[in-house]
Design a protein around this motif. Sequence first.
Motif, PDB file in Angstrom:
ATOM      1  N   ARG A   1     -44.154  14.828  -1.938  1.00 58.27           N
ATOM      2  CA  ARG A   1     -44.381  14.790  -0.496  1.00 58.27           C
ATOM      3  C   ARG A   1     -43.165  14.242   0.218  1.00 58.27           C
ATOM      4  O   ARG A   1     -42.746  14.751   1.246  1.00 58.27           O
ATOM      5  CB  ARG A   1     -45.628  13.939  -0.204  1.00 58.27           C
TER       6      ARG A   1
ATOM      7  N   SER B   1     -44.149   8.597   8.197  1.00 55.39           N
ATOM      8  CA  SER B   1     -45.399   8.660   7.429  1.00 55.39           C
ATOM      9  C   SER B   1     -45.678   7.332   6.746  1.00 55.39           C
ATOM     10  O   SER B   1     -46.809   6.859   6.717  1.00 55.39           O
ATOM     11  CB  SER B   1     -45.333   9.771   6.375  1.00 55.39           C
TER      12      SER B   1
ATOM     13  N   GLN C   1     -49.129  16.081   7.549  1.00 53.40           N
ATOM     14  CA  GLN C   1     -50.185  17.047   7.216  1.00 53.40           C
ATOM     15  C   GLN C   1     -51.575  16.435   7.442  1.00 53.40           C
ATOM     16  O   GLN C   1     -52.462  17.079   8.008  1.00 53.40           O
ATOM     17  CB  GLN C   1     -50.030  17.504   5.774  1.00 53.40           C
ATOM     18  N   GLU C   2     -51.761  15.200   7.007  1.00 53.86           N
ATOM     19  CA  GLU C   2     -53.065  14.541   7.195  1.00 53.86           C
ATOM     20  C   GLU C   2     -53.362  14.364   8.683  1.00 53.86           C
ATOM     21  O   GLU C   2     -54.493  14.576   9.130  1.00 53.86           O
ATOM     22  CB  GLU C   2     -53.076  13.192   6.486  1.00 53.86           C
TER      23      GLU C   2
ATOM     24  N   GLN D   1     -52.309  16.217  11.133  1.00 53.17           N
ATOM     25  CA  GLN D   1     -52.662  17.524  11.685  1.00 53.17           C
ATOM     26  C   GLN D   1     -54.096  17.900  11.311  1.00 53.17           C
ATOM     27  O   GLN D   1     -54.817  18.483  12.121  1.00 53.17           O
ATOM     28  CB  GLN D   1     -51.688  18.595  11.181  1.00 53.17           C
ATOM     29  N   GLN D   2     -54.516  17.562  10.105  1.00 52.64           N
ATOM     30  CA  GLN D   2     -55.886  17.867   9.690  1.00 52.64           C
ATOM     31  C   GLN D   2     -56.894  17.044  10.480  1.00 52.64           C
ATOM     32  O   GLN D   2     -57.930  17.566  10.900  1.00 52.64           O
ATOM     33  CB  GLN D   2     -56.059  17.606   8.197  1.00 52.64           C
ATOM     34  N   ILE D   3     -56.593  15.780  10.702  1.00 51.89           N
ATOM     35  CA  ILE D   3     -57.518  14.914  11.437  1.00 51.89           C
ATOM     36  C   ILE D   3     -57.725  15.424  12.857  1.00 51.89           C
ATOM     37  O   ILE D   3     -58.846  15.511  13.346  1.00 51.89           O
ATOM     38  CB  ILE D   3     -57.017  13.456  11.448  1.00 51.89           C
TER      39      ILE D   3
ATOM     40  N   ASN E   1     -57.032  18.434  13.857  1.00 45.57           N
ATOM     41  CA  ASN E   1     -57.304  19.870  13.817  1.00 45.57           C
ATOM     42  C   ASN E   1     -56.282  20.674  14.627  1.00 45.57           C
ATOM     43  O   ASN E   1     -56.638  21.467  15.490  1.00 45.57           O
ATOM     44  CB  ASN E   1     -58.735  20.159  14.297  1.00 45.57           C
TER      45      ASN E   1
ATOM     46  N   SER F   1     -52.650  23.036  14.079  1.00 45.68           N
ATOM     47  CA  SER F   1     -51.797  23.661  13.074  1.00 45.68           C
ATOM     48  C   SER F   1     -50.321  23.587  13.458  1.00 45.68           C
ATOM     49  O   SER F   1     -49.457  23.555  12.599  1.00 45.68           O
ATOM     50  CB  SER F   1     -52.216  25.115  12.856  1.00 45.68           C
TER      51      SER F   1
ATOM     52  N   ASN G   1     -57.341  17.609  21.732  1.00 46.25           N
ATOM     53  CA  ASN G   1     -58.152  17.296  20.552  1.00 46.25           C
ATOM     54  C   ASN G   1     -58.316  15.785  20.381  1.00 46.25           C
ATOM     55  O   ASN G   1     -59.383  15.307  19.999  1.00 46.25           O
ATOM     56  CB  ASN G   1     -57.547  17.915  19.302  1.00 46.25           C
TER      57      ASN G   1
ATOM     58  N   LYS H   1     -58.781   6.337  12.763  1.00 43.60           N
ATOM     59  CA  LYS H   1     -58.039   7.414  12.106  1.00 43.60           C
ATOM     60  C   LYS H   1     -57.499   8.405  13.142  1.00 43.60           C
ATOM     61  O   LYS H   1     -56.375   8.897  13.020  1.00 43.60           O
ATOM     62  CB  LYS H   1     -58.920   8.156  11.095  1.00 43.60           C
TER      63      LYS H   1
ATOM     64  N   ALA I   1     -53.600   9.225  13.699  1.00 43.15           N
ATOM     65  CA  ALA I   1     -53.134  10.614  13.635  1.00 43.15           C
ATOM     66  C   ALA I   1     -52.340  10.970  14.886  1.00 43.15           C
ATOM     67  O   ALA I   1     -51.278  11.595  14.803  1.00 43.15           O
ATOM     68  CB  ALA I   1     -54.325  11.559  13.470  1.00 43.15           C
TER      69      ALA I   1
END
Length: 126
Positions: A38, A50, A58-59, A61-63, A65, A67, A77, A98, A102
Amino acid sequence: QAKYLAQIILVGAQVVGRAFMRALRQEFAASRAAADARGRSERPQSAAASRIIGISLQEAQQILNVSNLKPEEIQKNYDHLFKVNDKSVGGSFYLQSKVVRAKERLDEELRIQAKDEKEKGWKAET
């Protein structure tokens, strides 16, 4: 009889202990390899962000949502997720935290990208 039973229990405990330690070592090695991979995939400034903020790009962006890194989408969001996870409406303080982390990570990535673009602009002028 009791002596044999105690020996069986002792040997069994040793076998289980060795297997547990072996699994623990393998998990630690896999975790280290994943962290190294990573770190290699991110630019140095991004990897540092990070580590400081505590979550990867990446985490984050996932939290939230998202892309791609569009400030408007990130803010939209973030506002929604922050509001629905508010403890006063039955949400989770942990999840809300979280979401905040993010957002901080994505904001830092946007700042890094803006700085990189600025530096590229300066290099192109010279």
